[in-house]
Write a protein that holds these residues in place. Structure first.
Motif: not given
Lengths: 191, 191
Positions: A78-89
């Motif tokens: 979901t769009p809400d998860e996108a910013p956090l995925a940045v930090f996982d990367w």
DNA sequence: TGGTGCGGAGAACCAACGTTCTCTAGCCTA
DNA sequence: TAGGCTAGAGAACGTTGGTTCTCCGCACCA
């Protein structure tokens, strides 16, 4: 060996050496040795060292941003998860062999004051990254998406610097936690 | 001119030149010219360029941290205000003439991979800064002060990098706003 | 087969730089 | 005043690095 292959091998060598050891530290002869391309060809492909540096940074910029965007696209449902995925990367990146921080921050520190062209490539990279983050926050139901994007950008840069200097990939964790809190605060501003 | 004055003038010149233009870019002759100290004296005070670089960084570390701590002490009337005062100080710093980012991030990018001694000074500076922030958060009524300090550190580094590359002192604002949100969330975790 | 042009290896060139050496002028002391 | 110590100016030295040049072998073509 044709021109295309020579160019690729030169850029590979340049990226490995310049990123890993710094730009001033690495001479053109090292690039020649690592790439297996003769000096004559080298100067046919890139008429000066500054040229080669620019090209190395430009290619890295594209790859780096594509890798980040791919990861976010694949992992955020979901769009809400996108910013956090940045930090996982980021966390994955920090753990890679030979990680030595952001090539653009490093080259800016080294050459920003003396080479306007390198400085421009560095700034373009950061502008593109900010634009990317703005795209992510624009998809969210928050009052000021650009402000949130700038906060996230600050966390990304900070985590990268800390990971580089400490050698600890876990530098991504405080950044991710902070992002989570900021995101939650932005999404539910009045509760 | 006695040894003490020569040392001071050399360090002043080194700081101005190395910080402003990068370390590899600046030759010892430039230091000599700017300081007005003869080469012979220079090498009496600092037996090598690396020595001079180390000394410049060490002195800057002390001054920088003292200046930050002074500002926070003077402007924060309660422990809760201290973390935010850090970002106000950053904003002032970013606006100074000749601001070119963090000397330790820059020198680490330039020399971290080739000079272990410079890398060590750089890391020591960052460790000291983290320790300082931990001192500030330890005075707060929060569940995990160290985690909060690491978040603040991330914001400090991020803001500094962005201010350096963009030339915009306002890079301190997103960081300050984020710090405010994080602080509020940590102080009132259950509300 | 003999010439022609291309590509590579590496020498060569020139500037910059870190570091050391030389020469000289002044100053302190006997 | 004579002798020696100090300090500074700047030449010198050796290395490195960016860039160019030379020479040679080899493939391609009449």
């Amino acid at each position: 060996m044709d021109l295309d292959e020579a160019t690729t091998r030169l850029l590979d060598a340049a990226e490995h050496e310049f990123y890993g050891r710094g730009i001033h530290t690495v001479g053109m002869d090292t690039i020649r040795a690592r790439s297996g391309v003769s000096l004559k060809r080298l100067y046919q492909c890139f008429p000066s060292k500054e040229n080669l540096v620019e090209a190395y940074l430009a290619r890295r910029d594209e790859r780096w941003r594509r890798s980040l965007a791919d990861h976010v696209e694949r992992h955020a449902r979901t769009p809400d998860e996108a910013p956090l995925a940045v930090f996982d990367w980021l966390h994955e990146w920090f753990g890679e062999d030979g990680f030595r921080g952001c090539a653009f921050i490093n080259s800016f520190g080294e050459l920003g004051a003396t080479s306007p062209r390198v400085a421009a490539v560095d700034r373009a990279h950061k502008d593109a990254l900010r634009e990317y983050l703005r795209g992510l926050t624009a998809a969210l139901d928050v009052a000021d998406p650009d402000a949130l994007a700038d906060q996230l950008l600050t966390l990304v840069e900070g985590a990268t610097v800390i990971a580089a200097m400490s050698g600890e990939p876990t530098a991504a964790h405080p950044a991710r936690n902070a992002a989570e809190t900021l995101l939650a605060a932005a999404l539910r501003p009045l509760r």
